[in-house]
Design a protein around this motif. Structure first.
Motif, mmCIF file in Angstrom:
data_model
loop_
_atom_site.group_PDB
_atom_site.id
_atom_site.type_symbol
_atom_site.label_atom_id
_atom_site.label_comp_id
_atom_site.label_asym_id
_atom_site.label_seq_id
_atom_site.Cartn_x
_atom_site.Cartn_y
_atom_site.Cartn_z
ATOM 1 N N LYS A 1 0.827 -1.215 0.000
ATOM 2 C CA LYS A 1 0.000 0.000 0.000
ATOM 3 C C LYS A 1 0.856 1.258 0.000
ATOM 4 N N TYR A 2 1.983 1.241 0.681
ATOM 5 C CA TYR A 2 2.845 2.422 0.688
ATOM 6 C C TYR A 2 3.349 2.716 -0.729
ATOM 7 N N HIS B 1 0.609 4.131 -2.766
ATOM 8 C CA HIS B 1 0.446 5.544 -2.388
ATOM 9 C C HIS B 1 1.513 6.408 -3.055
ATOM 10 N N SER C 1 0.753 7.119 -6.535
ATOM 11 C CA SER C 1 -0.289 8.143 -6.681
ATOM 12 C C SER C 1 0.318 9.535 -6.607
ATOM 13 N N ALA D 1 -4.275 6.136 -5.774
ATOM 14 C CA ALA D 1 -4.680 6.515 -4.415
ATOM 15 C C ALA D 1 -5.853 5.659 -3.950
ATOM 16 N N ALA E 1 -4.502 2.246 -3.062
ATOM 17 C CA ALA E 1 -3.768 2.329 -1.797
ATOM 18 C C ALA E 1 -4.716 2.413 -0.606
ATOM 19 N N PHE F 1 -4.417 7.287 3.818
ATOM 20 C CA PHE F 1 -4.592 7.054 2.387
ATOM 21 C C PHE F 1 -6.009 7.439 1.944
ATOM 22 N N ARG G 1 -6.823 10.238 -0.908
ATOM 23 C CA ARG G 1 -7.701 9.882 -2.028
ATOM 24 C C ARG G 1 -8.854 10.876 -2.141
#
Length: 181
Positions: free
Chosen positions: A34-35, A38, A41, A61, A64, A72, A76
């Motif tokens: 997920k990082y 991110h 994004s 985003a 993530a 996050f 987003r």
């Protein structure tokens, strides 16, 4: 593989090679990182290392944020608010393809398979055991998580801060498993 590529990405970014950083974040993103999703994004939002593309940025985003991590989700939502109606309308078509490859339903099994391969080579590798237990816990497989945490506890120094954290994780997993019936 996600952490390895995230490290490569960080090193490339530190050296100012944002194109290479973007490539490594994308590789890490394939393993449900997920990082890294991110970071992609943000790279697309600002056009750093990749062409500026706010729709692509929003899609990353969104991926993530799929686990509901507050930071996050906030990013987003800020991105969504900044998109024009035309850009918002473009999100579903562009997002579906990326989600099919990088969303958790595809990426988590890819990560689990890589983790299983690592543990087959070295069954008592602490980092791999920690990641496996965390994944099991996240997927609400609490009995399996408790078992993996116990395996990890056997390989860390007794009485260490890691051991205390692992013991707390075992207790939590057992409590949650009891609630599942």
């Amino acid at each position: 593989p996600n952490e390895l590529h995230r490290i490569f990405a960080a090193k490339a970014a530190a050296n100012g090679d944002w194109n290479d950083a973007a490539k490594h974040f994308r590789k890490a993103a394939r393993y449900a990182d997920k990082y890294s999703q991110h970071r992609l994004s943000m790279l697309y939002w600002h056009g750093v290392g990749v062409g500026k593309d706010v729709v692509e940025a929003y899609v990353w985003a969104d991926i993530a944020a799929e686990r509901g991590y507050p930071q996050f989700l906030a990013i987003r939502e800020k991105m969504w608010a900044a998109l024009t109606p035309e850009q918002q309308a473009a999100v579903p078509a562009r997002g579906d393809a990326l989600y099919k490859e990088f969303g958790d339903p595809a990426a988590k099994p890819r990560f689990a398979a890589a983790l299983a391969k690592a543990l087959a080579l070295e069954p008592r590798q602490p980092k791999a055991l920690w990641l496996k237990a965390s994944l099991e816990h996240e997927e609400h497989r609490y009995r399996e998580a408790a078992s993996t945490w116990r395996n990890l506890l056997a390989v860390v120094p007794a009485g260490s801060s890691d051991a205390r954290i692992i013991e707390a994780n075992i207790a939590e997993a057992m409590r949650l498993a009891a609630g599942q019936g």
